[in-house]
Motif scaffolding. Structure first.
Motif, PDB file in Angstrom:
ATOM      1  N   TYR A 151       0.285   1.762   9.236  1.00 57.25           N
ATOM      2  CA  TYR A 151       0.983   2.955   9.704  1.00 57.25           C
ATOM      3  C   TYR A 151       0.993   2.986  11.229  1.00 57.25           C
ATOM      4  N   THR A 215       3.884   6.690  10.413  1.00 59.27           N
ATOM      5  CA  THR A 215       4.969   6.167   9.586  1.00 59.27           C
ATOM      6  C   THR A 215       4.565   4.806   9.051  1.00 59.27           C
ATOM      7  N   LYS A 216       4.703   4.612   7.752  1.00 60.45           N
ATOM      8  CA  LYS A 216       4.356   3.310   7.199  1.00 60.45           C
ATOM      9  C   LYS A 216       5.376   2.275   7.644  1.00 60.45           C
ATOM     10  N   VAL A 217       4.858   1.168   8.223  1.00 58.69           N
ATOM     11  CA  VAL A 217       5.752   0.133   8.735  1.00 58.69           C
ATOM     12  C   VAL A 217       5.579  -1.203   8.020  1.00 58.69           C
TER      13      VAL A 217
END
Length: 490
Positions: A151, A215-217
């Motif tokens: 994240y 934010t999950k990347v």
């Protein structure tokens, strides 16, 4: 119990590493075979005894961590993390009330791992930049992240109060040194009270990703021991081996460049680790150094942000600087000319005044095993000389013209570690017969013969180094030449 002079190491100029309890590691805690290593002391975990309610155990418990390592695979563009600890991936099953403290889910496990490339200076400031990376890798911990993954832009939260834990490192350390009777706790590469570890709300240190942040990347892939060892993860670099060896990997992100601090703290804050490292600005593998390259330290082809063969980021003058040097420790005490450091773990940098010659002395049985790398002072053209008394013959031995990138092993040369030595810096071999004082200042890493020891250091202000006998020089030249060839093959 190790206290006052049973503690520590010294020097503004020295980085202490270690010989291990598993087997004497050659470069414990250093960059080795593509991995950055951080060791962690084996006495600073705390656990409630499930078989004897109300009893608390100190050191070597299920929560003990022995170290971690991080690798940047520039071929696959992945970051690999290896963990050496006793705690399983899924944590420890406990009663929902443990020694009077609530654990609602009946499990105490791993926190999330944070990667700080921000340079903000401390943990809470890094969270406030909205640039912090966090990794949830445990499938059943109390993370605010909804699922496992990498994240970006996370904030931190503490879950210690719902895991029968300590609120911060100060409280934890008081238990380790008080009831536990042990030396001060360490957090991998950093002291428990390092200024980096700032607390958040309610004076608690963050150990998981805060709910609703980041934010999950990318996904993470769990790696077992075989996976890690096939990637080059080397357990001999640590002082101890845990019951559970595992890790994870994830795709490297484009802004993961330069110096970083990686931190993993258990949900209960019963142990924790940080690693200081650097990542390259590109994903091009470094060419191997050929065996006939006799400099052992050529960095002329490296650009700013590139790696040299020691895993160090190089600056404009092609002189490598490690993140550990930027986090050098100040002395714990001063005794006349001597600077003293207490309860210091191996593989640290120290910060008395930078100077051009030093005398190192082990205290309370501490011995020096190896100088694993002669670093840059002002330029990569620096040279070094060591004076040491042969412990077998009591003869004073001088070794000259050691260059950045060379290493010198006292045990290999004398068959045993030494209790003291002197080190001088100079520009080149024109100083071979002259006073080596008043030359460029430098910092130096050294390998100790134990995990935690005590040393002291003082500057040498006016001293000549007598020339060694020709036979001695030839013997040392042969030894160092062979060592350099072996190192380049590796």
């Amino acid at each position: 119990m190790m206290n006052q002079l049973s503690k520590g190491l010294t020097s503004s100029i020295l980085a202490l590493t270690a010989v291990g309890a598993i087997a004497p590691p050659s470069l414990a805690g250093f960059f080795h075979n593509g991995w950055h290593y951080a060791i962690d002391v084996g006495y600073d975990s705390i656990a409630g005894d499930l078989n004897n309610p109300g009893t608390v155990n100190y050191g070597g418990t299920i929560y003990e961590m022995f170290g971690l390592a991080i690798k940047e695979n520039t071929t696959t563009n992945e970051i690999w993390v290896g963990l050496n600890a006793n705690l399983p991936l899924t944590g420890r099953t406990v009663p929902t009330v443990l020694n009077g403290y609530p654990v609602p889910d009946g499990n105490i496990g791993w926190g999330d791992m944070f990667f700080d490339f921000t340079g903000a200076g401390d943990l809470e400031s890094a969270f406030n930049t909205n640039q912090m990376y966090g990794v949830r890798f445990s499938p059943n911990n109390d993370s605010g992240a909804l699922e496992a993954g990498l994240y970006q832009g996370v904030r931190g939260a503490s879950v210690s109060s719902s895991n029968a834990g300590y609120g911060n490192f100060t409280i934890h350390n008081n238990a380790v040194t008080g009831s536990g009777g042990h030396p001060n706790a360490w957090v991998g590469d950093l002291r428990h009270n390092d200024s980096y570890f700032t607390n958040g709300a309610n004076n608690q240190i963050a150990n998981v990703i805060a709910a609703g942040s980041g934010t999950k990347v990318a996904d993470v892939t769990i790696r077992n021991r075989d996976d890690l060892e096939n990637e080059g993860f080397d357990l001999s670099q640590f002082f101890g081996e845990g019951d559970n060896i595992f890790g994870f990997s994830f795709p490297k992100q484009v802004d993961m460049v330069g110096n970083f601090i990686a931190t993993i703290i258990e949900e209960c804050i019963n142990d924790a680790m940080s690693l200081l490292g650097s990542m390259s600005s590109n994903t091009t593998p470094n060419p191997d150094i050929s065996e006939d390259d006799n400099t052992g330290s050529d960095t002329s082809g490296l650009l700013v942000g590139d790696f040299n063969t020691k895993g160090q980021i190089t600056e404009d003058n092609n002189c490598a600087v490690t993140h550990n040097q930027l986090k050098a420790l100040a002395p714990d005490a001063v005794d006349g000319d001597w600077k003293l450091f207490y309860d210091v773990q191996s593989n640290q940098w120290y910060d008395p005044p930078a100077y051009t010659g030093f005398e190192f002395e082990g205290l309370d049985g501490t011995h020096f095993h190896q100088i694993p790398d002669f670093p840059c002072g002002i330029s990569a053209n620096n040279r070094y000389a060591i004076q040491v008394t042969d412990p077998n013959t009591s003869e004073l031995v001088t070794i000259r013209n050691l260059s950045p990138g060379d290493s010198f092993d006292f045990v290999e040369r004398f068959g045993q570690a030494v209790s003291s030595f002197k080190i001088f810096g100079h520009f080149d071999n024109r100083d071979a017969e002259n006073n080596l004082f008043d030359r460029p200042p430098f910092m130096l890493p050294a390998v100790l013969s134990q995990e935690v020891g005590n040393i002291r250091i003082r500057t040498i202000t006016d001293e000549r180094v007598s020339a060694p006998e020709p036979g001695t020089m030839l013997a040392f030249a042969f030894t160092l030449g062979m060592a350099a060839k072996l190192r380049r093959k590796r």
